[in-house]
Design a protein around this motif. Structure first.
Motif, PDB file in Angstrom:
ATOM      1  N   GLY A  14       0.692  -1.165  -0.228  1.00  0.00           N
ATOM      2  CA  GLY A  14       0.157   0.024   0.105  1.00  0.00           C
ATOM      3  C   GLY A  14       0.866   1.392   0.074  1.00  0.00           C
ATOM      4  N   ILE A  15       0.204   2.431  -0.314  1.00  0.00           N
ATOM      5  CA  ILE A  15       0.855   3.657  -0.127  1.00  0.00           C
ATOM      6  C   ILE A  15       1.157   4.208   1.281  1.00  0.00           C
ATOM      7  CG2 ILE A  15       0.660   6.220  -0.846  1.00  0.00           C
ATOM      8  CD1 ILE A  15       0.935   4.287  -3.135  1.00  0.00           C
ATOM      9  N   ARG A  16       2.187   4.769   1.410  1.00  0.00           N
ATOM     10  CA  ARG A  16       2.746   5.253   2.692  1.00  0.00           C
ATOM     11  C   ARG A  16       2.696   6.711   2.741  1.00  0.00           C
ATOM     12  NH1 ARG A  16       8.045   1.674   4.266  1.00  0.00           N
ATOM     13  NH2 ARG A  16       6.839  -0.365   4.651  1.00  0.00           N
ATOM     14  N   ASN A  17       2.089   7.412   3.592  1.00  0.00           N
ATOM     15  CA  ASN A  17       1.873   8.851   3.202  1.00  0.00           C
ATOM     16  C   ASN A  17       2.230   9.520   4.661  1.00  0.00           C
ATOM     17  OD1 ASN A  17       0.103   9.325   1.050  1.00  0.00           O
ATOM     18  ND2 ASN A  17      -1.207   7.982   2.157  1.00  0.00           N
ATOM     19  N   VAL A  18       3.155  10.526   4.434  1.00  0.00           N
ATOM     20  CA  VAL A  18       3.250  11.672   5.595  1.00  0.00           C
ATOM     21  C   VAL A  18       2.078  12.540   5.772  1.00  0.00           C
ATOM     22  CG1 VAL A  18       4.752  13.465   6.102  1.00  0.00           C
ATOM     23  CG2 VAL A  18       5.694  11.477   4.806  1.00  0.00           C
ATOM     24  N   LEU A  19       1.823  12.514   7.350  1.00  0.00           N
ATOM     25  CA  LEU A  19       0.798  13.169   7.729  1.00  0.00           C
ATOM     26  C   LEU A  19       1.113  14.517   8.612  1.00  0.00           C
ATOM     27  CD1 LEU A  19      -1.555  10.153   8.725  1.00  0.00           C
ATOM     28  CD2 LEU A  19      -1.614  11.651   6.766  1.00  0.00           C
ATOM     29  N   LEU A  20       0.657  15.485   8.530  1.00  0.00           N
ATOM     30  CA  LEU A  20       0.921  16.544   9.593  1.00  0.00           C
ATOM     31  C   LEU A  20      -0.082  17.004  10.354  1.00  0.00           C
ATOM     32  CD1 LEU A  20       2.751  19.094  10.008  1.00  0.00           C
ATOM     33  CD2 LEU A  20       1.594  20.150   8.374  1.00  0.00           C
ATOM     34  N   ARG A  21       0.026  16.806  11.457  1.00  0.00           N
ATOM     35  CA  ARG A  21      -1.034  17.113  12.541  1.00  0.00           C
ATOM     36  C   ARG A  21      -0.845  18.425  13.217  1.00  0.00           C
ATOM     37  NH1 ARG A  21      -5.227  14.646  14.867  1.00  0.00           N
ATOM     38  NH2 ARG A  21      -5.706  14.877  16.951  1.00  0.00           N
ATOM     39  N   ASN A  22      -1.799  19.490  13.391  1.00  0.00           N
ATOM     40  CA  ASN A  22      -1.717  20.584  13.701  1.00  0.00           C
ATOM     41  C   ASN A  22      -2.594  20.538  15.175  1.00  0.00           C
ATOM     42  OD1 ASN A  22      -2.078  23.252  14.430  1.00  0.00           O
ATOM     43  ND2 ASN A  22      -2.580  24.056  12.485  1.00  0.00           N
ATOM     44  N   ASN A  23      -1.718  20.632  16.143  1.00  0.00           N
ATOM     45  CA  ASN A  23      -2.437  20.700  17.559  1.00  0.00           C
ATOM     46  C   ASN A  23      -2.578  22.024  18.155  1.00  0.00           C
ATOM     47  OD1 ASN A  23      -2.281  18.126  17.749  1.00  0.00           O
ATOM     48  ND2 ASN A  23      -0.104  17.779  18.215  1.00  0.00           N
ATOM     49  N   THR A  24      -2.439  23.096  17.299  1.00  0.00           N
ATOM     50  CA  THR A  24      -2.576  24.326  17.626  1.00  0.00           C
ATOM     51  C   THR A  24      -4.040  24.930  17.732  1.00  0.00           C
ATOM     52  OG1 THR A  24      -1.993  25.551  15.875  1.00  0.00           O
ATOM     53  CG2 THR A  24      -0.169  25.003  17.219  1.00  0.00           C
ATOM     54  N   VAL A  25      -4.945  24.170  16.821  1.00  0.00           N
ATOM     55  CA  VAL A  25      -6.502  24.614  16.772  1.00  0.00           C
ATOM     56  C   VAL A  25      -7.003  23.337  17.265  1.00  0.00           C
ATOM     57  CG1 VAL A  25      -5.950  25.564  14.494  1.00  0.00           C
ATOM     58  CG2 VAL A  25      -6.270  23.110  14.712  1.00  0.00           C
ATOM     59  N   SER A  26      -8.239  23.664  17.876  1.00  0.00           N
ATOM     60  CA  SER A  26      -9.253  22.782  18.206  1.00  0.00           C
ATOM     61  C   SER A  26     -10.497  22.724  17.653  1.00  0.00           C
ATOM     62  CB  SER A  26      -9.401  23.451  19.862  1.00  0.00           C
ATOM     63  OG  SER A  26     -10.344  22.451  20.567  1.00  0.00           O
ATOM     64  N   PRO A  27     -10.876  21.363  17.151  1.00  0.00           N
ATOM     65  CA  PRO A  27     -10.173  20.327  17.370  1.00  0.00           C
ATOM     66  C   PRO A  27      -8.955  20.201  16.504  1.00  0.00           C
ATOM     67  CG  PRO A  27     -11.969  19.791  15.934  1.00  0.00           C
ATOM     68  CD  PRO A  27     -12.253  21.486  16.364  1.00  0.00           C
TER      69      PRO A  27
END
Length: 135
Positions: A1-14
């Motif tokens: 399968g495809i491996r993706n890079v994910l970016l998580r922004n924890n400065t916003v809610s949610p």
């Protein structure tokens, strides 16, 4: 399968999660301390080369920092993205390279048959740490 890079922004809610460039295999992300730049590994689907990629989150652009048939791993980026470091394996040699983006040069800073892992650049790009297993 495809491996993706994910970016998580924890400065916003949610918190939000964004997938970078869906559909292209990307692994081993490393983000600059200021969060603007991300380096990652990718395999070229045409010639199967290993590629060190640089993603600029502000400009939403990708740049290939290095593309070779040798195995490359664990990229790291300075804050300004002036320097990128990575581990390259060539036969029994383990190499650490640093790329100076402005000068458009790759400098081999270490070559050994010892096992190397996880090179990491400081925010200013002047200091490099890595793990070495001496045999």
């Amino acid at each position: 399968g495809i491996r993706n890079v994910l970016l998580r922004n924890n400065t916003v809610s949610p918190a939000t999660t964004t997938r970078l460039n869906s559909g292209i295999n990307q692994t081993q992300p490393s983000i600059s301390n200021d969060g603007q730049f991300i380096t990652m590994m990718r395999r070229n689907s045409t010639n199967n080369n290993y590629m060190v990629m640089l993603y600029n989150r502000v400009a939403n652009t990708y740049t290939t920092a290095r593309s070779v048939p040798d195995v490359m791993e664990h990229p790291s980026v300075s804050n300004s993205a002036e320097k990128i470091a990575w581990l390259q394996r060539t036969g029994t040699n383990n190499l650490i390279f640093v790329r100076d983006i402005a000068a458009n040069t790759n400098t081999q800073v270490l070559s050994t048959t010892d096992q190397l892992n996880h090179p990491h650049l400081s925010a200013d790009g002047l200091t490099l740490t890595f793990a070495q297993q001496v045999t």
